[in-house]
Design an enzyme around this catalytic site. Structure first.
Site, mmCIF file in Angstrom:
data_model
loop_
_atom_site.group_PDB
_atom_site.id
_atom_site.type_symbol
_atom_site.label_atom_id
_atom_site.label_comp_id
_atom_site.label_asym_id
_atom_site.label_seq_id
_atom_site.Cartn_x
_atom_site.Cartn_y
_atom_site.Cartn_z
ATOM 1 C CG ASP A 1 -49.408 -9.636 -47.953
ATOM 2 O OD1 ASP A 1 -50.193 -10.353 -47.728
ATOM 3 O OD2 ASP A 1 -48.666 -9.153 -47.155
ATOM 4 C CG ASP B 1 -60.197 2.914 -41.281
ATOM 5 O OD1 ASP B 1 -61.145 3.542 -41.548
ATOM 6 O OD2 ASP B 1 -60.147 1.830 -40.453
ATOM 7 C CG HIS C 1 -51.513 -11.363 -45.080
ATOM 8 N ND1 HIS C 1 -50.412 -10.898 -45.279
ATOM 9 C CD2 HIS C 1 -51.090 -11.989 -43.534
ATOM 10 C CE1 HIS C 1 -49.445 -11.144 -44.374
ATOM 11 N NE2 HIS C 1 -49.975 -11.635 -43.292
ATOM 12 C CB VAL D 1 -56.893 0.881 -38.392
ATOM 13 C CG1 VAL D 1 -55.388 0.998 -38.567
ATOM 14 C CG2 VAL D 1 -57.425 -0.251 -37.520
ATOM 15 C CG ASN E 1 -44.934 -15.863 -37.440
ATOM 16 O OD1 ASN E 1 -44.165 -14.981 -36.898
ATOM 17 N ND2 ASN E 1 -46.226 -15.853 -37.720
ATOM 18 C CE1 TYR F 1 -32.109 -14.144 -51.456
ATOM 19 C CE2 TYR F 1 -34.445 -13.501 -50.669
ATOM 20 C CZ TYR F 1 -33.769 -14.251 -51.509
ATOM 21 O OH TYR F 1 -34.278 -15.348 -52.081
ATOM 22 C CB VAL G 1 -34.017 -7.557 -46.684
ATOM 23 C CG1 VAL G 1 -35.317 -7.603 -45.978
ATOM 24 C CG2 VAL G 1 -33.815 -7.772 -48.192
ATOM 25 C CB SER H 1 -47.421 -10.582 -40.700
ATOM 26 O OG SER H 1 -47.417 -11.294 -41.602
#
Length: 435
Positions: A81, A90, A116, A136, A222, A243, A246, A293
């Site tokens: 990412d 956290d 992100h 979280v 999206n 692919y 995946v 995501s």
């Protein structure tokens, strides 16, 4: 899914952002620290509110029922990412920082580095703080995160430089990230990113991951409101989700309804929460993120639960455990929006156990045991001889010599056969003449 872009001429096109990056980009879908229930790293009431706001996500995926069996211990999840901050409350102690393949020089101290990626990591392996009761909690809170940076966030001051890179350079960065994750012990790879063009280099890296037993999860994209170029009504393809091998993940709302942005195409295998999911950012604050995501990250966490308990389970069996135990299955069993339905962590973990035990049973079956093993069950003589041939030649029993009585008997039988043959020949001759 964070989207990746480069020159249109290079053939790599940005998909619609699959995770909301800022209030300015998509107002009303992310909540800053000033919102009720979302606060900085202090104040127990605010943190407790975060856990309360997160509960619907855990319940929809049936995660609490899975935790008595597995919490992801011993598993490393590679988050490929924009980078993961190891210092947020956290995630402290759970993050290993890998290489940066972006080619840009933004330092990790920049507030625009790893925005992100940190969100996604908190959803996978967040362990809360204050004894785990606040903040979280990830799907696999005892898993570790391996951060591999292959793309900068849009707010990164060097994002423009990244956009000007050639397609081959960007795809090679992704392939390098996958190869690094495999070489450094990741058992699950989470990729909340998307490219509109495939790459042989990336495909080869994914094959290496598959061959090493690594489960690969990616966001479907999206582009739910976009029509495919062939006019069939499906969203554009997104790689790496498209692919082979995946696990492609779509997004649903808290009601279980499909999120309008979630890409609708045949790559989608399962779905998970993807609208207003609480996550911790690299700034230590809490955000409500939306897109495929977070859905991808949540499913990667479930895969980590499975690989923790059954580390030798093959990627295709992990995928089968996820797809065969879903809730909210669509009519007919499958559709291109939610795949086979919403992931059920506890049921998938139980199914994975069935797969693992059946493999073990086959491996320990009598036909697989070595001859001479004292623990083996007694075998019929034929089975024993068949197994022994793998270790050497079985000598035939010697033929006893024939005595005089046997010779006389054989002679009489031979004379009888000759007489019968002569009579039969005499009867056949006239018949042939009459024809």
């Amino acid at each position: 899914m964070l989207t990746v872009s480069t020159r249109m001429l290079a053939g790599l096109v940005v998909l619609a952002a699959s995770c909301l990056v800022s209030l300015a980009a998509l107002p009303g879908t992310a909540r800053a620290a000033t919102q009720p229930g979302v606060g900085p790293a202090s104040g127990a009431v605010l943190f407790d509110s975060i856990r309360d706001n997160q509960q619907w996500v855990l319940d929809m995926l049936n995660v609490p029922a899975a935790w008595p069996v597995s919490e992801g211990a011993g598993v490393t999840v590679a988050v490929i990412d924009s980078g993961v901050s190891p210092d947020v409350s956290d995630l402290i102690g759970s993050v290993t920082t890998g290489p940066d393949y972006t080619g840009v020089t933004t330092p990790r101290s920049s507030p625009d580095w790893g925005v992100h990626g940190t969100w996604m990591a908190s959803l996978i392996a967040g362990h809360g703080h204050d004894g785990g009761s606040s903040g979280v909690i990830g799907i696999a809170p005892r898993a570790r995160i391996l951060s591999v940076r292959v793309i900068p966030d849009r707010a990164d001051p060097h994002y423009g430089q990244y956009e000007r890179e050639q397609e081959t350079r960007i795809q090679q960065s992704l392939a390098n990230g996958i190869n690094y994750a495999v070489a450094h012990g990741a058992k699950v790879i989470s990729m909340s990113i998307g490219y509109s063009a495939p790459s042989g280099t990336v495909r080869s890296a994914l094959q290496q991951a598959y061959d090493h037993g690594v489960v690969v999860v990616a966001s479907a994209g999206n582009s739910g409101d976009q029509v495919g170029s062939d006019g069939d009504g499906e969203a554009p393809e997104s790689f790496p989700a498209d692919y082979p091998g995946v696990i492609s993940v779509g997004a649903v709302k808290s009601t279980g309804a499909v999120a309008g942005f979630s890409s609708d195409n045949l790559s989608v295998q399962v779905a998970a929460p993807g609208v207003s999911v609480p996550a911790q950012g690299r700034d230590g604050q809490y955000w409500w993120v939306s897109g495929t995501s977070p859905a991808c990250a949540l499913v990667a966490g479930v895969a980590a639960l499975i690989k923790s308990e059954y580390p030798a389970l093959a990627p295709e069996l992990v995928a089968s455990a996820l797809t065969s135990t879903t809730t909210d299955r669509p009519a007919g069993g499958y559709d291109s929006q939610v795949g086979f339905g919403v992931v059920n962590a506890a049921a998938a973990l139980a199914k994975a156990g069935q797969f693992a035990h059946s493999q073990f049973a086959r491996a320990q079956s009598p036909s697989a045991q070595s001859p001479g093993d004292p623990s083996a069950d007694p075998q019929p003589a034929a089975s024993g001889l068949a197994a022994a041939r793998f270790h050497g030649t079985v000598a035939p029993e010697p033929v006893p010599p024939r005595g005089p009585g046997q010779l006389v008997l054989f002679a009489l039988l031979a004379l009888a056969c000759l007489a019968i043959t002569a009579v039969a020949g005499a009867r056949l001759a006239p018949r042939r003449t009459r024809r």
